[in-house]
Design a protein around this motif. Sequence first.
Motif, mmCIF file in Angstrom:
data_model
loop_
_atom_site.group_PDB
_atom_site.id
_atom_site.type_symbol
_atom_site.label_atom_id
_atom_site.label_comp_id
_atom_site.label_asym_id
_atom_site.label_seq_id
_atom_site.Cartn_x
_atom_site.Cartn_y
_atom_site.Cartn_z
ATOM 1 N N ILE A 32 49.252 51.690 44.668
ATOM 2 C CA ILE A 32 48.378 50.706 45.323
ATOM 3 C C ILE A 32 49.212 49.581 45.929
ATOM 4 O O ILE A 32 48.981 49.147 47.060
ATOM 5 C CB ILE A 32 47.357 50.139 44.317
ATOM 6 N N ALA A 33 50.207 49.110 45.169
ATOM 7 C CA ALA A 33 51.060 48.023 45.663
ATOM 8 C C ALA A 33 51.802 48.428 46.931
ATOM 9 O O ALA A 33 51.963 47.627 47.858
ATOM 10 C CB ALA A 33 52.051 47.614 44.572
ATOM 11 N N LYS A 34 52.240 49.690 47.002
ATOM 12 C CA LYS A 34 52.952 50.172 48.190
ATOM 13 C C LYS A 34 52.052 50.176 49.418
ATOM 14 O O LYS A 34 52.519 50.005 50.552
ATOM 15 C CB LYS A 34 53.492 51.581 47.934
ATOM 16 N N CYS A 35 50.756 50.399 49.198
ATOM 17 C CA CYS A 35 49.794 50.402 50.310
ATOM 18 C C CYS A 35 49.509 48.996 50.821
ATOM 19 O O CYS A 35 49.118 48.806 51.970
ATOM 20 C CB CYS A 35 48.483 51.053 49.868
ATOM 21 N N VAL A 36 49.706 47.999 49.945
ATOM 22 C CA VAL A 36 49.336 46.624 50.285
ATOM 23 C C VAL A 36 50.528 45.794 50.769
ATOM 24 O O VAL A 36 50.415 45.028 51.726
ATOM 25 C CB VAL A 36 48.683 45.931 49.065
ATOM 26 N N TYR A 37 51.683 45.971 50.103
ATOM 27 C CA TYR A 37 52.829 45.105 50.370
ATOM 28 C C TYR A 37 53.978 45.856 51.032
ATOM 29 O O TYR A 37 54.231 47.029 50.729
ATOM 30 C CB TYR A 37 53.333 44.470 49.066
ATOM 31 N N LYS A 38 54.684 45.175 51.919
ATOM 32 C CA LYS A 38 55.837 45.756 52.596
ATOM 33 C C LYS A 38 57.000 45.932 51.634
ATOM 34 O O LYS A 38 57.748 46.912 51.711
ATOM 35 C CB LYS A 38 56.248 44.862 53.768
ATOM 36 N N HIS A 39 57.156 44.959 50.721
ATOM 37 C CA HIS A 39 58.239 45.023 49.733
ATOM 38 C C HIS A 39 57.617 44.906 48.336
ATOM 39 O O HIS A 39 57.708 43.849 47.691
ATOM 40 C CB HIS A 39 59.251 43.901 49.960
ATOM 41 N N PRO A 40 56.976 45.944 47.846
ATOM 42 C CA PRO A 40 56.216 45.874 46.585
ATOM 43 C C PRO A 40 57.054 45.556 45.349
ATOM 44 O O PRO A 40 56.542 44.993 44.385
ATOM 45 C CB PRO A 40 55.588 47.269 46.479
ATOM 46 N N LYS A 41 58.343 45.896 45.370
ATOM 47 C CA LYS A 41 59.174 45.645 44.191
ATOM 48 C C LYS A 41 59.361 44.155 43.924
ATOM 49 O O LYS A 41 59.712 43.758 42.807
ATOM 50 C CB LYS A 41 60.534 46.329 44.347
ATOM 51 N N SER A 42 59.152 43.333 44.947
ATOM 52 C CA SER A 42 59.317 41.887 44.771
ATOM 53 C C SER A 42 58.024 41.213 44.319
ATOM 54 O O SER A 42 57.997 39.995 44.102
ATOM 55 C CB SER A 42 59.783 41.253 46.092
ATOM 56 N N ILE A 43 56.951 41.991 44.161
ATOM 57 C CA ILE A 43 55.645 41.449 43.802
ATOM 58 C C ILE A 43 55.364 41.674 42.326
ATOM 59 O O ILE A 43 55.572 42.772 41.800
ATOM 60 C CB ILE A 43 54.520 42.124 44.635
ATOM 61 N N ASP A 44 54.888 40.631 41.627
ATOM 62 C CA ASP A 44 54.459 40.809 40.236
ATOM 63 C C ASP A 44 53.299 41.792 40.224
ATOM 64 O O ASP A 44 52.332 41.632 40.965
ATOM 65 C CB ASP A 44 54.009 39.471 39.628
ATOM 66 N N ASN A 45 53.396 42.801 39.382
ATOM 67 C CA ASN A 45 52.369 43.847 39.369
ATOM 68 C C ASN A 45 52.084 44.289 37.931
ATOM 69 O O ASN A 45 52.240 45.454 37.574
ATOM 70 C CB ASN A 45 52.831 45.042 40.222
ATOM 71 N N PRO A 46 51.634 43.338 37.090
ATOM 72 C CA PRO A 46 51.441 43.679 35.678
ATOM 73 C C PRO A 46 50.140 44.433 35.430
ATOM 74 O O PRO A 46 49.243 44.460 36.285
ATOM 75 C CB PRO A 46 51.374 42.298 35.012
ATOM 76 N N GLU A 47 50.050 45.041 34.277
ATOM 77 C CA GLU A 47 48.767 45.555 33.799
ATOM 78 C C GLU A 47 47.887 44.322 33.544
ATOM 79 O O GLU A 47 48.324 43.358 32.914
ATOM 80 C CB GLU A 47 48.969 46.330 32.484
ATOM 81 N N ILE A 48 46.668 44.342 34.050
ATOM 82 C CA ILE A 48 45.802 43.171 33.898
ATOM 83 C C ILE A 48 45.126 43.206 32.541
ATOM 84 O O ILE A 48 44.532 44.213 32.145
ATOM 85 C CB ILE A 48 44.748 43.114 35.020
ATOM 86 N N LYS A 49 45.218 42.102 31.815
ATOM 87 C CA LYS A 49 44.648 42.008 30.468
ATOM 88 C C LYS A 49 43.618 40.891 30.390
ATOM 89 O O LYS A 49 43.633 39.951 31.181
ATOM 90 C CB LYS A 49 45.761 41.740 29.447
ATOM 91 N N ARG A 50 42.740 41.024 29.418
ATOM 92 C CA ARG A 50 41.844 39.914 29.084
ATOM 93 C C ARG A 50 42.707 38.769 28.552
ATOM 94 O O ARG A 50 43.755 39.003 27.935
ATOM 95 C CB ARG A 50 40.865 40.336 27.994
ATOM 96 N N ILE A 51 42.272 37.552 28.761
ATOM 97 C CA ILE A 51 43.041 36.411 28.257
ATOM 98 C C ILE A 51 43.181 36.471 26.741
ATOM 99 O O ILE A 51 44.230 36.139 26.193
ATOM 100 C CB ILE A 51 42.383 35.075 28.686
ATOM 101 N N ASP A 52 42.136 36.953 26.038
ATOM 102 C CA ASP A 52 42.226 37.000 24.576
ATOM 103 C C ASP A 52 43.145 38.107 24.072
ATOM 104 O O ASP A 52 43.381 38.223 22.872
ATOM 105 C CB ASP A 52 40.837 37.099 23.942
ATOM 106 N N GLU A 53 43.666 38.931 24.982
ATOM 107 C CA GLU A 53 44.685 39.913 24.609
ATOM 108 C C GLU A 53 46.088 39.307 24.715
ATOM 109 O O GLU A 53 47.068 39.936 24.306
ATOM 110 C CB GLU A 53 44.592 41.150 25.505
ATOM 111 N N ILE A 54 46.152 38.097 25.270
ATOM 112 C CA ILE A 54 47.452 37.443 25.488
ATOM 113 C C ILE A 54 47.618 36.241 24.562
ATOM 114 O O ILE A 54 48.675 36.054 23.954
ATOM 115 C CB ILE A 54 47.584 36.995 26.959
#
Length: 256
Positions: free
Chosen positions: A105-127
């Motif tokens: 998905i990141a490759k489809c959106v960004y020209k340089h995806p490796k420079s973009i933060d791309n974490p697994e999204i978590k609930r705040i209470d999981e952090i």
Amino acid sequence: MKPRVAIISLTCDEGCEFAILDLGAKFLELAKHLEVKNFRLIEEEKHAKDERYDIAFLEGSVITKENLAKLKFVRERSKVLITLGNCADMGGIHQIKNWGDKNKIAKCVYKHPKSIDNPEIKRIDEIVKVDFAIPGCPINANDFVRVVNNLLAGKMLRHPERPVCFECQTRGYECLLQKGEVCFGPITSGGCEAVCLKSKQACWGCRGLLNQTEGQKESVKNFMTFLNKNYKKIEIEHPVEFFGIKKEIKKVYEKN
């Protein structure tokens, strides 16, 4: 002394904070009992690095390293942390990528995806530890008023234990399930006043599942069994993935 309060956002559209501001005079009256120290939408002051809060309301998801650092900073300096809305409570629309190939998905959106933060999204209470959550997308601003008043009065914080269907039917709205549409009102926590059903939009579970007692878990299982027997997978997957209720459902029901 008035409690020191912060209303802070991570990555989000700040819709929950605008919902609070839409209270207008009711918010200004409530604010008389608070010392609002940090609320970007009403002021742009720089805050002391050692500033501490009695209550911090937090909206948004952790998308970047800066978001994560900010979250931990706020948690360390707050006696009570309350999340605002679906992005913080369940990951919001950001978590949709968790159900696919997020690198692709990141490759489809960004020209340089490796420079973009791309974490697994978590609930705040999981952090970090979260003391209470005000759900919704956006929140029902009256929930915010009720929670603040209860905190000021030293009362226990609770949400109504009723499904969206209760609020829908008591208001006389048309049942979309009976029309053959996929609607998660029967198993979704109420409190939104069935605002989506009022506009003939099915409930997609932005407030999360009802509190999971054994009886309610059985209801979820029965409801999902009904959906899987009567609807195509894509008809079910789209709404459950949109706000993140899929993750909650998977805890109590798994369809192979």
